[in-house]
Design an enzyme around this catalytic site. Structure first.
Site, PDB file in Angstrom:
ATOM      1  N   SER A   1       0.862  -1.177   0.000  1.00 36.32           N
ATOM      2  CA  SER A   1       0.000   0.000   0.000  1.00 36.32           C
ATOM      3  C   SER A   1       0.897   1.223   0.000  1.00 36.32           C
ATOM      4  O   SER A   1       1.877   1.274   0.744  1.00 36.32           O
ATOM      5  CB  SER A   1      -0.861  -0.033   1.259  1.00 36.32           C
ATOM      6  OG  SER A   1      -1.732   1.067   1.261  1.00 36.32           O
TER       7      SER A   1
ATOM      8  N   HIS B   1      -2.089   7.204  -4.869  1.00 37.05           N
ATOM      9  CA  HIS B   1      -2.281   6.099  -3.934  1.00 37.05           C
ATOM     10  C   HIS B   1      -2.398   4.808  -4.742  1.00 37.05           C
ATOM     11  O   HIS B   1      -3.026   4.793  -5.796  1.00 37.05           O
ATOM     12  CB  HIS B   1      -3.569   6.325  -3.130  1.00 37.05           C
ATOM     13  CG  HIS B   1      -4.099   5.094  -2.461  1.00 37.05           C
ATOM     14  ND1 HIS B   1      -5.251   4.459  -2.870  1.00 37.05           N
ATOM     15  CD2 HIS B   1      -3.617   4.382  -1.416  1.00 37.05           C
ATOM     16  CE1 HIS B   1      -5.461   3.401  -2.092  1.00 37.05           C
ATOM     17  NE2 HIS B   1      -4.488   3.332  -1.213  1.00 37.05           N
TER      18      HIS B   1
ATOM     19  N   HIS C   1      -5.626   7.359 -16.801  1.00 39.17           N
ATOM     20  CA  HIS C   1      -6.689   6.396 -17.099  1.00 39.17           C
ATOM     21  C   HIS C   1      -6.332   5.522 -18.302  1.00 39.17           C
ATOM     22  O   HIS C   1      -6.730   4.360 -18.361  1.00 39.17           O
ATOM     23  CB  HIS C   1      -8.014   7.124 -17.323  1.00 39.17           C
ATOM     24  CG  HIS C   1      -8.635   7.602 -16.050  1.00 39.17           C
ATOM     25  ND1 HIS C   1      -9.323   6.764 -15.210  1.00 39.17           N
ATOM     26  CD2 HIS C   1      -8.639   8.822 -15.439  1.00 39.17           C
ATOM     27  CE1 HIS C   1      -9.742   7.449 -14.141  1.00 39.17           C
ATOM     28  NE2 HIS C   1      -9.332   8.701 -14.269  1.00 39.17           N
TER      29      HIS C   1
ATOM     30  N   ARG D   1      -1.327  -0.716  14.261  1.00 37.56           N
ATOM     31  CA  ARG D   1      -0.206   0.180  14.506  1.00 37.56           C
ATOM     32  C   ARG D   1      -0.534   1.540  13.896  1.00 37.56           C
ATOM     33  O   ARG D   1      -0.470   1.743  12.667  1.00 37.56           O
ATOM     34  CB  ARG D   1       1.073  -0.392  13.885  1.00 37.56           C
ATOM     35  CG  ARG D   1       2.299   0.459  14.197  1.00 37.56           C
ATOM     36  CD  ARG D   1       3.584  -0.192  13.709  1.00 37.56           C
ATOM     37  NE  ARG D   1       4.731   0.617  14.080  1.00 37.56           N
ATOM     38  CZ  ARG D   1       5.264   1.573  13.316  1.00 37.56           C
ATOM     39  NH1 ARG D   1       4.737   1.847  12.145  1.00 37.56           N
ATOM     40  NH2 ARG D   1       6.316   2.256  13.741  1.00 37.56           N
TER      41      ARG D   1
END
Lengths: 385, 385
Positions: free
Chosen positions: A170, A184, A223, A342
């Protein structure tokens, strides 16, 4: 063929809802010391089809490749925190994540039994105040347990109590220059099994772009790269893969209380197993591998654009929306925080500096107004291309 | 005796859980134009005991007094936004709160029927970049409807469908100087009724202090003022009123994922009706009236303290925790955002400028470390006083 650590015998599984468990990837993301990361024991289970070791190898390599590319682009180095949690080990290194130290009278405390049954490891990589990235994090984690907590399987109660394995990469990149978009990406794999029953597994992930200033060519490139990643699967399956996951991304990254999208979207998929393991894993790789080609050209095109107070202020205000999304809507973040994960790893996604001004509105016709009006809406960026 | 606008006949009621509905105060907080604010029609219902008009008059006056005191302290003026929503009127002035403008394919849309049945008004007062307050908001709102939405009464399903009235004053003050604490106060009243059944009502509220630097005398003064406000009620009732609502405050303003309190606490109460209307309303006033005497002496003691980069950075990091609390835990904020409330009024509570650094930790033994270790824990500040 890749293999698993001997601590976790390979177990195969099949069909679910990672949204309920994906969060585990980050929150419990303990360490894997380097030895364990580098030399997993061979898989001798004889069961096949689902090659967990190959997924793990791919994810570790993906994290390395993206880190290296980001370092090359930035000129700085990411700091790495690795951590490990064995069975029975709470696994927090720092006080800040320990819910027990406040002397609080009636707090909800994490369920110790549940925590004990979860092991795993992770590598968090962070850069702050780099030349390009004001803050960026690229996380790998691999978590498992003998019994999936009910809280983690609320939407698939039949999975509670199964042994499970969840791993993923991630990342969130927050550039300093307001002309360079935030991005992201996430790819993840989940597996749950029970003796005598069919295994349950799926993959999920995607990437999405959050620009501050509106450039059509950037959104179109983003895209288009996403569509290219989907194309072989569309052709093989005869299904509108890109369209399906592009829409899902628009739906997921949406701030209902603002009536606007978090960014211009990209791809989002989850619970994917209907194509079988081999093709689903190939799709996971196609998406993971497409991130750098999707993002880097935009970075290079915008990073030298001069900016000033006006652009900076707008960027900080927009980053407020990013925080609102992550803290109010994002299932992974919320589950992680609520389940005793965490905190610093989970909240690494938050931007470094953020503004909230009361009822701020851009000047009509300005680039700032165009961003919201024309970019932060569900839109077909590739129409006619 | 004070009275209500003729749009809302006075209705009396009795015993619940404002947490489920309090959010309505802010989110639907539409306007009340000045005429309506100033000249409500008399109450001719003949029913008594619960004097809704007196509550409204008190709240409007409280907002005025606190605004005036804050302006005197700051030297600047608050900007006022009033807004109004009649029946059948969505009531948004701005595009930003309109969930329908994005062209988004599958968004959850607010329930139009529910929205239609809610009317109300409010006055938001905001100052930004003042000499003392970097950002501060003091809101009044008064909202009602013919039928309480199920979503607003999830914890008291028997209230769904009742007519209701909810009003309150809510404020958050964010000073610029890191030596001056942030403060929050809220007082609210809720009433729900149904023909032929006993009315349901309660009051709630409180105030809490969020210092950035640890000064015992400030925390002691704050809690002593809170205790003084409770004392007449303790004496009359023979109950540990202060202790009860002080503990509730510690429990409510707690960030489980950080293992720390939002601040040093104060008072928090809700669902209060067991004392009957007259005494409950008197307690509401006692708490509302205690806010300025609790806060201003601390402001005056700290506002001239010189500060620099170090203090500023710490303040911005601590403000991150404030945002985390409000967006992850605060029931009012979440309900408001999820139910289609006026976003800018709800999020007025967020600090103007905020930082998130990865895994930041204060130097051991520093004032910044002492804040977390000694102040952001449930603690008896008045022991031995």
């Amino acid at each position: 063929m890749s293999t698993l650590g001997d601590r976790v015998p390979v177990r195969l599984v099949v069909g679910v809802d990672l949204k309920t468990v994906a969060p585990i990837l980050v929150p419990f993301a303990p360490i894997m010391n380097e030895a364990r990361l580098e030399s997993p024991a061979p898989d001798r289970s004889g069961r096949d089809a689902i090659d967990v070791g190959a997924v793990r190898t791919y994810l570790l390599d993906l994290q390395d490749r993206i880190t290296a590319a980001c370092e090359a682009e930035d000129g700085g180095r990411f700091r790495e925190d690795t951590w490990d949690r064995g069975e029975g080990d709470r696994g927090d290194e720092g006080d800040s994540a320990d819910p027990d130290r406040s002397g609080r009278p009636d707090a909800d405390r994490p369920d110790e039994d549940r925590l004990k049954a979860i092991w795993g490891g992770g590598r968090s990589r962070v850069i702050e105040r780099g030349k390009l990235f004001e803050k960026a994090g690229i996380n790998f984690s691999d978590v498992g347990g003998d019994s999936l907590p009910a809280a983690a399987s609320a939407r698939r109660p039949e999975l509670a109590g199964r042994s499970f394995r969840a791993m993923g990469v991630s990342l969130v990149l927050h550039p300093e220059n307001p002309y360079v978009p935030t991005s992201h990406a996430n790819v993840r794999f989940f597996l749950a099994e029970k003796p005598g029953e069919a295994p349950v597994w799926w993959v999920g992930g995607g990437f999405d772009l959050t620009p501050y200033y509106p450039f059509e060519e950037d959104a179109v490139h983003w895209h288009r790269t996403a569509r290219e990643a989907c194309r072989p699967f569309e052709e093989a399956l005869g299904e509108p893969v890109h369209d399906r996951f592009k829409r899902w991304c628009d739906e997921y990254f949406y701030l209902a209380h603002r009536g606007e999208a978090r960014g211009v979207g990209g791809l989002f998929f989850d619970d994917l197993n209907e194509w079988g393991f081999e093709r689903s894993f190939a799709f996971l790789r196609a998406v993971g591998d497409a991130f750098l080609p999707a993002y880097l050209p935009i970075v290079r095109r915008r990073r030298e654009t001069p900016w000033g107070e006006r652009e900076r202020r707008f960027q900080l205000l927009r980053r407020g929306r990013y925080v609102e999304f992550n803290l109010v809507y994002d299932r992974g973040t919320l589950f992680g925080l609520q389940s005793g994960g965490r905190t610093e790893s989970i909240l690494m996604s938050l931007p470094p500096l953020v503004r909230w001004d009361y009822d701020w509105r851009p000047e009509p016709g300005s680039p700032e107004a165009r961003l919201t009006e024309e970019f932060l809406v569900a839109r077909d960026w590739l129409a006619g291309t």
